[in-house]
Design a protein around this motif. Structure first.
Motif, PDB file in Angstrom:
ATOM      1  N   GLY A  94     -28.819 -60.215 -57.904  1.00  0.00           N
ATOM      2  CA  GLY A  94     -29.827 -59.521 -57.105  1.00  0.00           C
ATOM      3  C   GLY A  94     -29.888 -58.063 -57.493  1.00  0.00           C
ATOM      4  O   GLY A  94     -29.134 -57.637 -58.365  1.00  0.00           O
ATOM      5  N   PRO A  95     -30.721 -57.285 -56.920  1.00  0.00           N
ATOM      6  CA  PRO A  95     -31.808 -57.676 -56.013  1.00  0.00           C
ATOM      7  C   PRO A  95     -32.974 -58.313 -56.776  1.00  0.00           C
ATOM      8  O   PRO A  95     -32.998 -58.282 -57.999  1.00  0.00           O
ATOM      9  N   ARG A  96     -33.919 -58.837 -56.054  1.00  0.00           N
ATOM     10  CA  ARG A  96     -35.107 -59.418 -56.678  1.00  0.00           C
ATOM     11  C   ARG A  96     -36.034 -58.251 -57.063  1.00  0.00           C
ATOM     12  O   ARG A  96     -37.038 -57.979 -56.408  1.00  0.00           O
ATOM     13  N   THR A  97     -35.673 -57.585 -58.150  1.00  0.00           N
ATOM     14  CA  THR A  97     -36.344 -56.357 -58.587  1.00  0.00           C
ATOM     15  C   THR A  97     -37.859 -56.524 -58.630  1.00  0.00           C
ATOM     16  O   THR A  97     -38.601 -55.630 -58.223  1.00  0.00           O
ATOM     17  N   LYS A  98     -38.334 -57.657 -59.113  1.00  0.00           N
ATOM     18  CA  LYS A  98     -39.775 -57.873 -59.280  1.00  0.00           C
ATOM     19  C   LYS A  98     -40.549 -57.728 -57.971  1.00  0.00           C
ATOM     20  O   LYS A  98     -41.744 -57.459 -57.985  1.00  0.00           O
ATOM     21  N   SER A  99     -39.878 -57.886 -56.835  1.00  0.00           N
ATOM     22  CA  SER A  99     -40.553 -57.761 -55.538  1.00  0.00           C
ATOM     23  C   SER A  99     -40.717 -56.317 -55.095  1.00  0.00           C
ATOM     24  O   SER A  99     -41.394 -56.051 -54.099  1.00  0.00           O
ATOM     25  N   TRP A 100     -40.105 -55.375 -55.829  1.00  0.00           N
ATOM     26  CA  TRP A 100     -40.102 -53.984 -55.402  1.00  0.00           C
ATOM     27  C   TRP A 100     -40.544 -53.041 -56.522  1.00  0.00           C
ATOM     28  O   TRP A 100     -40.176 -51.862 -56.523  1.00  0.00           O
ATOM     29  N   CYS A 101     -41.329 -53.519 -57.471  1.00  0.00           N
ATOM     30  CA  CYS A 101     -41.775 -52.674 -58.590  1.00  0.00           C
ATOM     31  C   CYS A 101     -42.417 -51.384 -58.078  1.00  0.00           C
ATOM     32  O   CYS A 101     -43.278 -51.415 -57.193  1.00  0.00           O
ATOM     33  N   GLY A 102     -41.988 -50.279 -58.642  1.00  0.00           N
ATOM     34  CA  GLY A 102     -42.580 -48.990 -58.315  1.00  0.00           C
ATOM     35  C   GLY A 102     -42.019 -48.321 -57.076  1.00  0.00           C
ATOM     36  O   GLY A 102     -42.296 -47.142 -56.837  1.00  0.00           O
ATOM     37  N   GLU A 103     -41.242 -49.035 -56.288  1.00  0.00           N
ATOM     38  CA  GLU A 103     -40.641 -48.409 -55.106  1.00  0.00           C
ATOM     39  C   GLU A 103     -39.715 -47.284 -55.574  1.00  0.00           C
ATOM     40  O   GLU A 103     -39.028 -47.418 -56.574  1.00  0.00           O
ATOM     41  N   GLN A 104     -39.741 -46.174 -54.858  1.00  0.00           N
ATOM     42  CA  GLN A 104     -38.879 -45.066 -55.269  1.00  0.00           C
ATOM     43  C   GLN A 104     -38.174 -44.426 -54.096  1.00  0.00           C
ATOM     44  O   GLN A 104     -38.645 -44.466 -52.971  1.00  0.00           O
ATOM     45  N   THR A 105     -37.017 -43.858 -54.405  1.00  0.00           N
ATOM     46  CA  THR A 105     -36.225 -43.109 -53.447  1.00  0.00           C
ATOM     47  C   THR A 105     -35.918 -41.770 -54.089  1.00  0.00           C
ATOM     48  O   THR A 105     -35.493 -41.724 -55.247  1.00  0.00           O
ATOM     49  N   CYS A 106     -36.135 -40.697 -53.340  1.00  0.00           N
ATOM     50  CA  CYS A 106     -36.006 -39.349 -53.896  1.00  0.00           C
ATOM     51  C   CYS A 106     -35.028 -38.496 -53.086  1.00  0.00           C
ATOM     52  O   CYS A 106     -34.821 -38.724 -51.901  1.00  0.00           O
ATOM     53  N   CYS A 107     -34.480 -37.519 -53.754  1.00  0.00           N
ATOM     54  CA  CYS A 107     -33.699 -36.486 -53.099  1.00  0.00           C
ATOM     55  C   CYS A 107     -33.663 -35.273 -54.012  1.00  0.00           C
ATOM     56  O   CYS A 107     -33.686 -35.410 -55.239  1.00  0.00           O
ATOM     57  N   ASN A 108     -33.661 -34.114 -53.409  1.00  0.00           N
ATOM     58  CA  ASN A 108     -33.608 -32.858 -54.168  1.00  0.00           C
ATOM     59  C   ASN A 108     -34.642 -32.813 -55.296  1.00  0.00           C
ATOM     60  O   ASN A 108     -34.376 -32.280 -56.375  1.00  0.00           O
ATOM     61  N   GLY A 109     -35.797 -33.432 -55.072  1.00  0.00           N
ATOM     62  CA  GLY A 109     -36.880 -33.388 -56.046  1.00  0.00           C
ATOM     63  C   GLY A 109     -36.749 -34.357 -57.205  1.00  0.00           C
ATOM     64  O   GLY A 109     -37.600 -34.380 -58.090  1.00  0.00           O
ATOM     65  N   THR A 110     -35.719 -35.180 -57.218  1.00  0.00           N
ATOM     66  CA  THR A 110     -35.544 -36.166 -58.284  1.00  0.00           C
ATOM     67  C   THR A 110     -35.624 -37.552 -57.678  1.00  0.00           C
ATOM     68  O   THR A 110     -35.024 -37.816 -56.636  1.00  0.00           O
TER      69      THR A 110
END
Length: 141
Positions: A94-110
């Motif tokens: 896992g995870p089932r990456t294909k189900s979350w394409c483009g999802e992003q998590t950011c911190c400190n501008g990155t």
């Protein structure tokens, strides 16, 4: 368990439950490797085997080069923002990456894009708050 700093991958991580009831988790299956436990520093990798790859399909999200690391592989997962790190053992697919394409998590501008790793609650809480749900991470081996 040996835990190194050789670059492997980067992306998002989330958390999941497996094995006996622990913390926020009820009892769940023991994962693709049969040894996954929520109370241990374990993780799920999208290229743990060919069968796993066929389910998770990270290549559909531009993560086609993610290396194969099977059951028992050891990785160091570092929170991109705080530097907190934990060593984990791969015990599931896992995870089932294909189900979350483009999802992003950011911190400190990155930002980190695409879910490429799932951690047990024990491992996730060693580097961040379970309530955050997702963390941007750098993975080494």
């Amino acid at each position: 368990m040996a835990c190194s700093t050789n670059a492997l991958w980067a992306g998002e991580t989330t958390w999941f439950c497996c094995g006996a009831a622990w913390g926020p988790c009820g009892a769940a299956g023991s994962g693709a490797c049969g040894t996954c436990r929520s109370a241990s520093n374990h993780g799920a990798w999208p290229n743990a085997s060919q069968a796993c790859w066929d389910i998770t399909r990270p290549d559909l999200c531009g993560e086609g080069g993610i290396p194969r690391r099977g059951c028992g592989s050891v990785m160091r997962v570092r929170h991109q923002c705080t530097g907190a790190a934990v060593c984990i053992t791969i015990t599931d697919c896992g995870p089932r990456t294909k189900s979350w394409c483009g999802e992003q998590t950011c911190c400190n501008g990155t930002c980190r894009v695409n879910r490429v790793l799932d951690l047990t609650p024990a491992a996730f809480s060693a580097i961040g708050s379970l309530s955050s749900g997702k963390l941007p991470v750098i993975i080494t081996e």
